[in-house]
Design an enzyme around this catalytic site. Structure first.
Site, short mmCIF file in Angstrom:
data_model
loop_
_atom_site.label_atom_id
_atom_site.label_comp_id
_atom_site.label_asym_id
_atom_site.label_seq_id
_atom_site.Cartn_x
_atom_site.Cartn_y
_atom_site.Cartn_z
N ARG A 39 0.85 -1.18 0.00
CA ARG A 39 0.00 0.00 0.00
C ARG A 39 0.89 1.24 0.00
O ARG A 39 1.91 1.27 0.69
CB ARG A 39 -0.88 0.00 1.26
CG ARG A 39 -2.31 -0.38 0.95
CD ARG A 39 -3.10 -0.65 2.17
NE ARG A 39 -3.21 0.49 3.10
CZ ARG A 39 -3.99 0.48 4.18
NH1 ARG A 39 -4.70 -0.58 4.46
NH2 ARG A 39 -4.04 1.52 4.99
N ARG A 50 0.61 8.60 10.03
CA ARG A 50 -0.67 7.96 10.34
C ARG A 50 -0.78 7.63 11.82
O ARG A 50 -1.83 7.75 12.43
CB ARG A 50 -0.82 6.67 9.51
CG ARG A 50 -1.09 6.95 8.04
CD ARG A 50 -0.90 5.73 7.19
NE ARG A 50 -1.81 4.66 7.51
CZ ARG A 50 -1.61 3.39 7.18
NH1 ARG A 50 -0.53 3.03 6.54
NH2 ARG A 50 -2.50 2.48 7.49
P1 AP5 Z 1 -4.34 -5.28 8.91
O1 AP5 Z 1 -5.46 -6.19 9.29
O2 AP5 Z 1 -4.24 -4.87 7.48
O3 AP5 Z 1 -4.32 -4.00 9.86
P2 AP5 Z 1 -5.34 -2.79 10.01
O4 AP5 Z 1 -5.51 -2.53 11.46
O5 AP5 Z 1 -6.59 -3.04 9.20
O6 AP5 Z 1 -4.46 -1.64 9.39
P3 AP5 Z 1 -4.75 -0.47 8.37
O7 AP5 Z 1 -3.42 0.08 8.00
O8 AP5 Z 1 -5.63 -0.90 7.23
O9 AP5 Z 1 -5.54 0.51 9.26
P4 AP5 Z 1 -5.69 2.02 9.11
O10 AP5 Z 1 -6.74 2.28 10.12
O11 AP5 Z 1 -4.48 2.82 9.23
O12 AP5 Z 1 -6.09 2.19 7.55
P5 AP5 Z 1 -7.46 2.34 6.78
O13 AP5 Z 1 -7.40 1.44 5.61
O14 AP5 Z 1 -8.62 2.25 7.70
O15 AP5 Z 1 -2.97 -5.99 9.39
C1 AP5 Z 1 -1.71 -5.38 9.12
C2 AP5 Z 1 -0.69 -6.46 8.68
O16 AP5 Z 1 -0.40 -7.32 9.80
C3 AP5 Z 1 -1.21 -7.41 7.58
O17 AP5 Z 1 -0.14 -7.70 6.74
C4 AP5 Z 1 -1.71 -8.66 8.34
O18 AP5 Z 1 -1.60 -9.83 7.53
C5 AP5 Z 1 -0.75 -8.69 9.54
N1 AP5 Z 1 -1.36 -9.17 10.78
C6 AP5 Z 1 -2.60 -8.82 11.27
N2 AP5 Z 1 -2.79 -9.36 12.50
C7 AP5 Z 1 -1.66 -10.07 12.80
C8 AP5 Z 1 -1.24 -10.83 13.95
N3 AP5 Z 1 -2.01 -10.95 15.04
N4 AP5 Z 1 -0.02 -11.39 13.92
C9 AP5 Z 1 0.79 -11.25 12.85
N5 AP5 Z 1 0.47 -10.54 11.73
C10 AP5 Z 1 -0.75 -9.95 11.72
O19 AP5 Z 1 -7.39 3.86 6.31
C11 AP5 Z 1 -6.49 4.30 5.33
C12 AP5 Z 1 -6.69 5.80 5.10
O20 AP5 Z 1 -8.02 6.06 4.63
C13 AP5 Z 1 -6.54 6.68 6.35
O21 AP5 Z 1 -5.19 6.98 6.62
C14 AP5 Z 1 -7.38 7.90 5.93
O22 AP5 Z 1 -6.67 8.74 5.06
C15 AP5 Z 1 -8.54 7.29 5.17
N6 AP5 Z 1 -9.70 6.97 6.04
C16 AP5 Z 1 -10.23 5.73 6.28
N7 AP5 Z 1 -11.26 5.81 7.10
C17 AP5 Z 1 -11.42 7.12 7.41
C18 AP5 Z 1 -12.31 7.84 8.25
N8 AP5 Z 1 -13.27 7.23 8.98
N9 AP5 Z 1 -12.16 9.18 8.35
C19 AP5 Z 1 -11.21 9.83 7.64
N10 AP5 Z 1 -10.33 9.21 6.83
C20 AP5 Z 1 -10.42 7.87 6.71
#
Ligand code: AP5
Length: 210
Positions: free
Chosen positions: A156, A167
Site C-alpha cells: 500500500r 498515520r
Molecule cells: P491489517 O489487518 O491490514 O491492519 P489494520 O488494522 O486493518 O491496518 P490499516 O493500515 O488498514 O488501518 P488504518 O486504520 O491505518 O487504515 P485504513 O485502511 O482504515 O494488518 C496489518 C498487517 O499485519 C497485515 O499484513 C496482516 O496480515 C498482519 N497481521 C494482522 N494481524 C496479525 C497478527 N495478530 N499477527 C501477525 N500478523 C498480523 O485507512 C487508510 C486511510 O483512509 C486513512 O489513513 C485515511 O486517510 C482514510 N480513512 C479511512 N477511514 C477514514 C475515516 N473514517 N475518516 C477519515 N479518513 C479515513
C-alpha cells in the site's frame, strides 16, 4: 451485532473484521477499502480522498460521513455490521449518535508502535480484491499471488515508513480519544494483540463471547 473495530494502523482490524464477518454473517464495512477503490476508479470521491490518504491524513469528516450513511442504508446492513476504520474522530462518533447509527460494542485491538513498523513493511494487498497478506506472518500460498482471485500483490502506498509515522501520529491525536468516548458509554472491550492472527482471533472470540 453492530461492532466497531478500533486500533492503530496495522493492529489487525481489517484482518479480524473479515474473519468476524464470516463468523457472524454480517458485512464488514471498511472505509479504507471504500476510499482506496474510489482512488483506483478515479471517482470524484477518490480524487478528493487521494491527497489526504497519500500523506497519512484523514479525509474530512463531512465527506466520509456521507459515504458511510449511504453504505449503511443498504439492505445487507439491516442485521448488523462490522465497521473497520470508522468512526475515527470524535466528530464522526458524535455524528453517528446524532444520526441514530447504532453501535453495540467498540472493540479496541492494541499493539505497540514498534510492532506496527514490522506489520506495515511486510503487508501486501491484492490488486484485484484487496485481500491482505503479510510476507512473514500471513503469506499467500503462491509467491506474490492472491489465494482468492489470482491477481498480484502490492504494497500500500501509505505503508511507506514516513507516511506510517504520520498515520500513527494522527491515530494518537484524533482517534485514540474514542477509547475514552466508548469507555464512558460502557461499550468498550479490549483485545491485546497476539503474535499470530489465529491467536488474536481466539482472544477476540472469547472477549466477545461468541
Ligand atoms: P491489517 O489487518 O491490514 O491492519 P489494520 O488494522 O486493518 O491496518 P490499516 O493500515 O488498514 O488501518 P488504518 O486504520 O491505518 O487504515 P485504513 O485502511 O482504515 O494488518 C496489518 C498487517 O499485519 C497485515 O499484513 C496482516 O496480515 C498482519 N497481521 C494482522 N494481524 C496479525 C497478527 N495478530 N499477527 C501477525 N500478523 C498480523 O485507512 C487508510 C486511510 O483512509 C486513512 O489513513 C485515511 O486517510 C482514510 N480513512 C479511512 N477511514 C477514514 C475515516 N473514517 N475518516 C477519515 N479518513 C479515513
Amino acid at each position: 451485532m453492530k461492532l466497531i473495530l478500533l486500533g492503530p494502523p496495522g493492529a489487525g482490524k481489517g484482518t479480524q473484521a473479515e474473519i468476524l464477518s464470516k463468523k457472524l454473517g454480517v458485512p464488514t464495512i471498511s472505509t479504507g477499502n471504500i476510499l482506496r477503490n474510489a482512488v483506483k476508479n478515479g471517482t470524484k470521491l477518490g480524487l478528493e480522498a487521494k491527497t489526504y490518504m497519500d500523506t497519512g491524513g484523514l479525509v474530512p469528516d463531512g465527506v466520509i460521513m456521507g459515504v458511510i450513511k449511504e453504505r449503511l442504508s443498504e439492505a445487507d446492513c439491516r442485521g448488523g455490521y462490522i465497521l473497520d476504520g470508522i468512526p475515527r474522530t470524535l466528530v464522526q462518533a458524535e455524528a453517528f449518535e446524532d444520526e441514530g447509527i447504532a453501535i453495540d460494542t467498540a472493540l479496541l485491538i492494541t499493539i505497540s508502535d514498534e510492532e506496527i513498523e514490522e506489520r506495515m513493511t511486510g503487508r501486501r494487498v491484492c490488486k484485484g480484491c484487496s485481500a491482505t497478506y503479510h510476507i512473514k506472518t500471513n503469506p499467500p500460498k503462491t509467491h506474490n499471488t492472491c489465494d482468492s482471485c489470482g491477481h498480484s500483490l502490492e504494497m500500500r502506498k501509505d505503508d511507506e515508513p514516513g507516511t506510517v509515522r504520520n498515520r500513527l501520529q494522527v491515530y494518537h491525536d484524533l482517534t485514540e480519544p474514542l477509547v475514552e468516548h466508548y469507555k464512558d458509554r460502557h461499550k468498550l472491550l479490549v483485545v491485546n494483540n497476539q503474535p499470530s492472527i489465529e491467536a488474536t482471533t481466539a482472544v477476540l472470540y472469547q472477549t466477545l463471547g461468541i
